[in-house]
Write a protein that holds these residues in place. Structure first.
Motif: not given
Length: 324
Positions: A213, A220, A256, A262
């Protein structure tokens, strides 16, 4: 004529005997679409009416795109599943200078995922079963790590880098080839900026795409269980337990943007789904089966390079991607 038919049949049988991992990622004979399906909402980072531009459809199975700010170019891997699969597919790294100047950078690279940082091109190398790096100018290759607890990785696939220099990478077994898998799991790893290698998760089925992020506090990871998981990174840099995040059919590459949106490639569905930081669906880009990965680059990092099993595309978007 009979001899020719027998040779053709033998070749077909040989191709069908490739290992399961290779077959799972081979291209299908279906046409690529060239459309964006916009949901016409204000949150979408896509530009209404702007469609992907085909750069080339004369390449093979493409993967691992990355943008190098060092020489203002994209790099990506091409994998040849018709080659010997002993060490996984033979690979070539290509260089793309926008809008469409395409050149061969390195043959027989053995690579899947790529990550450009400064003068180096980090590579996830299935041939050497390693995380390595190549000096972009000299093309000198250095293996960074190829084992964990004395056992060889299977086929390192994708990586991202924290702003502090920590590297997070995945090791499925898609390109294991004819080698025996030494580990009983397919894992997600962290290589700290001090060189300490640790296992983050050994429970995922063929972990694949990985991204951070914008605030660097959430990791992720997509895996073959049709999900994207998230992991919180605390103030000490420790990784907290996995949380279910998004359900996605066969997630592949993940990226991202600077707003935290995303982008998740759905390999089988042939789309790139876009979600908010909270996991709500925003929009999607439709390209056809076997979409593999994407990367932000170009001027202001507002150009997507999209790799598939049958073509290479660019697409301009409204929101800039995160810098490597």
């Amino acid at each position: 004529m009979l001899k020719t038919h027998k040779k053709t049949l033998s070749l077909v049988v040989l191709m069908l005997c490739f290992n399961k991992a290779a077959l799972a990622q081979q291209p299908e004979n279906t046409p690529l679409l060239n459309t964006v399906n916009s949901q016409s909402n204000e949150q979408s980072p896509l530009i209404k009416g702007v469609t992907p531009t085909l750069v080339s459809d004369n390449l093979l199975f493409l993967e691992g795109p990355t943008w190098s700010s060092h020489d203002n170019a994209f790099y990506f891997s091409e994998m040849n599943f018709a080659s010997s699969q002993a060490l996984g597919p033979d690979s070539t790294i290509y260089k793309l200078v926008l809008p469409n100047t395409l050149t061969t950078y390195l043959k027989h690279s053995g690579t899947n995922g790529l990550y450009a940082k400064g003068e180096n091109l980090y590579t996830l190398n299935h041939s050497t079963q390693s995380l390595s790096k190549i000096n972009i100018k000299s093309k000198t290759n250095t293996v960074i790590v190829n084992k964990f607890d004395g056992l060889s990785f299977s086929s390192p696939n994708d990586m991202t880098m924290h702003k502090n220099g920590d590297i997070f990478f995945t090791d499925p077994n898609w390109q294991l080839g004819e080698r025996t898998q030494q580990m009983s799991y397919t894992g997600v790893y962290k290589l700290s900026n001090t060189g300490v290698l640790s296992l983050i998760d050994a429970t995922l089925e063929k972990p694949n795409g990985v991204a951070l992020s914008p605030d660097q506090r959430t990791l992720y990871v997509g895996d073959f269980s049709n999900r994207v998981s998230k992991y919180t990174i605390d103030e000490n840099g420790d990784i907290l337990p996995r949380e279910d995040f998004i359900k996605v059919t066969s997630p592949d590459g993940i990226k991202v943007d600077s707003a935290g949106n995303i982008y998740v490639s759905s390999h089988k569905k042939g789309v790139i789904n876009i979600y908010t930081p909270e996991g709500a669906f925003i929009d999607k880009i439709e390209l056809g089966p076997n979409v593999t990965n994407l990367a932000f680059g170009g001027k202001n990092r507002k150009t997507l390079l999209i790799t598939t099993a049958k073509g290479l595309f660019t697409l301009d978007v409204k929101v800039a991607g995160l810098a490597n």
